[in-house]
Every structure is written in C-alpha cells, then in structure tokens.
Design an enzyme around this catalytic site. Structure first.
Site, short mmCIF file in Angstrom:
data_model
loop_
_atom_site.label_atom_id
_atom_site.label_comp_id
_atom_site.label_asym_id
_atom_site.label_seq_id
_atom_site.Cartn_x
_atom_site.Cartn_y
_atom_site.Cartn_z
N CYS A 104 24.85 23.36 69.81
CA CYS A 104 23.62 23.47 68.99
C CYS A 104 22.26 23.48 70.19
CB CYS A 104 23.73 22.27 68.15
SG CYS A 104 22.11 22.35 67.16
N CYS A 108 21.21 19.86 71.85
CA CYS A 108 20.66 18.76 72.44
C CYS A 108 19.64 18.86 73.44
CB CYS A 108 22.17 18.16 72.82
SG CYS A 108 23.20 17.60 71.53
N CYS A 127 24.00 23.53 75.57
CA CYS A 127 24.46 22.61 74.61
C CYS A 127 25.13 23.90 73.58
CB CYS A 127 23.33 22.17 73.70
SG CYS A 127 24.17 21.19 72.25
#
Lengths: 239, 202
Positions: free
Chosen positions: B109, B111, B106
């Site tokens: 970020c 996820c 990700c």
C-alpha cells in the site's frame, strides 16, 4: 491469491511515473482529512470516550485496507489511490447507517450544480482537538508485554503460506521463500484486529533479509537485497 | 467536458457532499478537514526530515545515534510535539553510503513515516512503482534519473508490518562549511526515500 497482495514483482508494466505531488486533485485532500478524522475518533481509542462526536465506530488503517483488498482486483486498478478511499469510506458511512445512499446522492447532485457552494460550519471544538491530538500522539501498535522471540539474528526462516484472508499483512511474493533474520525489533506489536491468519495479538516483528535472486530467480538485478519487516506469525523454521 | 473532467468533478462533488453530511450529523466539524490539512502543511512534513538529515551530516555522533535509536535521536531535536505521533510511532533510519543504496517501498500500500516526511507522494503510491521497485529497483531508479552502478549494493526495504523506514542520503560534495539550515534546504523528500540523491543546485 488476491492480486492486491501480489503487486510486488508484477511484470509487463509501463515505466513508473515520478509524480511528486501528494494530491493531484484538490478534492483528494478532503477525503484524506475525513479518513484521518475517522481514525482519530475511532471508538477503540481511550481518549475518544468523552469527545462529543456522533461517530461511534471502530475505524483504522486496517478497515480501509480491508475494503481495498476486498475489491475485485480488476476494479482495484481502475481507480486512483484516493478514488478507492472515497468509494470505501462513502460505502462505510452508508452501510453503517450514518447517511443514506439517497441523501448522499441528493447532496452530490446539489454540489454538482455548484461545487463552490459552502460547507456547513460549526460543530464542537473538542472534536477537532481530539483529531489533532491523535495526530500528535498516534496509536502505537507497540505493546508493553513480555514476549520471547522465537527467532534470533542470523536464523534462517521460511515464510509461511497461510490461506488468504480479508486483510493480509504478508506481501504475496514472499510466500514459501527463505530469508535470514537481520534484526529483531524491540518489543511486541499488535494489530488493530485479528486478521485471521495469525496477526493481531502482540508478537515480535523481524526484519528479514532475502537475496533478490532467491525470490525472483534470474528476473531481477545483480547485487540486490530485499529487507522486509514481518510479523512472527508469518515465519517458521525451514522444513 | 472530457470523460476525465467528469470523473474528477463527480469525485469533487461526492466528497464535498460526504463532508457536508458528516458536519451536519455531528461526526466532524466545519473545520476538521482544514485543520488536518494545515497540520501537514505546518507541523509534520518533509521539512522535519530535512532538519534531521542535515544534523546527521554535520554531526557524525548524532548520525550514529539516529541509526541506532531513531526515535530517541529525533526526540533530541527541537520539533513540535508529535514526532512519535500518527505513522511515526516506530520509525527507523537507514543510511546510504558509497557502497550501499537504500530504497523504501510499500508493495502492499503506502506506509510512510508521516512526522518526518509528511504524506506519501503519488510515485510512492503508484502500483507500477510498488510492483517494479521490489524486483528491478535499478531500472526504476534510472527512470527517475538516478544511476546506481552494479558495484553498489541496492537494498530495497518493503515496509509492511509496523516499522516506518526513511533514508539518510549521502551528503553531496560542494557543501563543505554549509550551515544545517543551508543543507536542509537542498534535502528533498525523494532523497529520504532513496528515490533520488541530494544535489547542489547549479
């Protein structure tokens, strides 16, 4: 550009650490739990209407991310993952008037003198029931609305280059690149709030395939494909 | 005290102060955070993903259903309520084969499919991993101890919209005749994100 959106592909970095722990400090679990409780008690959830919490705000992943993306990028990399959460969430509670900076500072000083000092106990059990119920039910972005996807499997698509917004769902490295639709996910997906660059209302999501060399030219590896799930609002027909 | 200890001590006191005030003010209770932590220790964690993968290894038809309709296939198994809960509302499994190796990242970020894998480990959240895995995945995997030859296609999956992916790793040789429980015991969280292979312990 905001560096936070362009992390994918940065060069000149050290080897990656294969740290398998979820939490590297015990305190990190506490801020994680607080964030989960805030999401579970967010006022946009129907189930929260009758829960006896004094939390009356709208709080989602989108809000946490908006804070992280709003940081000065040179600060962003100074803090570890849960340090950013702690800063963002404490700031939210202060800015929203739930606690004052003075009382948080004073309480912090108390605990600095004795970290083992107990937490208050008690509270309404219905709050905890909702928090666990939220974890079991979730907050699905999938919407029961009819949408006609603009693209189909096999279509060549170009990724748009929208102006940066406070919270963006498009990885920076994809902007202006061309890919091929590999899958059209069933249904339509909203986002917690309109991001200002097209995402928010229910829309199709596509899995789009990009050849690694199309994106990174020769600065990548052979025989590598990149698949990214992208909101329809970020895609257009090739010029 | 070193500067590092100061930093961690400060954060520990700060978060305890915040939790304390939130309890006093009736936002959460004195047990809320403990209950959340316990939920991920007991109900939702990589032990669920390991059971799903073990089932897919012993039952090819189940594996097919898992890849075609991941939520429905997970719902077939006997899990606690909540496998389509937070961060698992829309999950999708992809399978490794002798020709294809999948790696989940990700880049924006962290996820992660909570009900199946629990919470994301530090390597997955590390900006260095997120930056490099999308451009030089083989090099990163090699640092993690996994050599993927150039003849094998690498597919990197960047999860940034609303779908949470996980990997069905390859079943290692030497596990013929094992029970699902025995198999589940050797399936690691890393293998279900494509950062490692499943190996038979020596």
């Amino acid at each position: 550009m905001k560096l936070q959106h362009y992390i994918g592909g940065l060069e000149g970095l050290e080897p990656s650490s294969f740290e398998k722990r979820v939490f590297v400090q015990p305190w990190e679990q506490r801020i994680f739990g607080i964030h989960v409780a805030m999401m579970a008690l967010s006022n946009h959830l129907e189930a929260v209407k009758n829960v006896p919490t004094t939390f009356k705000s709208f709080w989602t992943w989108g809000h946490l991310r908006t804070g992280a993306e709003g940081l000065n990028p040179f600060d962003y990399f100074k803090y570890r993952y849960y340090e950013k959460w702690l800063g963002g969430i404490s700031g939210f509670f202060i800015d929203s008037g739930y606690v004052s900076k003075e009382e948080l500072d004073a309480k912090t000083t108390e605990y600095l003198e004795n970290l083992e000092a107990p937490l208050p106990d008690g509270g309404e059990p219905a709050i905890d029931e909702q928090v666990i119920e939220y974890l079991r039910v979730g907050d699905s972005p999938k919407c029961e609305v009819e949408v006609q996807p603009k693209f189909k499997v096999g279509d060549v698509v170009t990724v748009k280059n929208p102006p940066p917004v406070a919270h963006c769902k498009l990885p920076g490295y994809l902007r202006t690149k061309q890919g091929v639709v590999d899958e059209v996910y069933d249904g339509a997906y909203n986002y917690y709030f309109p991001t200002g660059d097209g995402v928010g209302e229910p829309m199709p999501i596509y899995n789009v395939k990009f050849n690694s060399h199309e994106i990174w030219d020769n600065l990548t590896e052979p025989n590598t494909e990149i698949y990214v799930q992208i909101f329809e609002a970020y895609l257009e027909d090739p010029a | 005290m070193s500067e590092n200890v100061d930093r961690e001590t400060y954060s520990a006191a700060r978060v305890r102060a915040l939790e304390s005030l939130l309890i006093e003010k009736g936002i959460i209770t004195g047990e809320t955070v403990d209950k959340v932590i316990e939920f991920f220790e007991k109900d939702m964690g990589p032990f669920n993903g390991a059971k799903i993968v073990a089932k897919a290894w012993v039952d090819p038809e189940y594996k097919q259903r898992l890849l075609e309709d991941t939520p429905a296939a997970i719902a077939e198994l006997n899990f606690p309520r909540g496998m389509a809960g937070a961060e698992g509302e829309n999950m999708k499994a992809v399978a490794n084969t002798p020709e294809v190796h999948n790696l989940i990242v990700c880049t924006m970020c962290s996820c992660y499919p909570w009900p199946v894998l629990g919470l994301p480990p530090y390597w997955f959240k590390d900006p260095t991993f997120r930056a490099r895995a999308i451009r030089e995945p083989r090099k990163v995997l090699k640092e993690f101890g996994l050599d993927v030859p150039e003849s094998v296609e690498v597919r990197v999956w960047d999860t940034s919209a609303q779908i949470r992916w996980f990997v069905v790793p390859e079943r290692p040789e030497g596990t013929e005749g094992w029970t699902e429980e025995q198999l589940a015991n050797i399936i690691t969280p890393e293998s279900m994100q494509g950062a490692a292979k499943v190996v038979v312990p020596a």
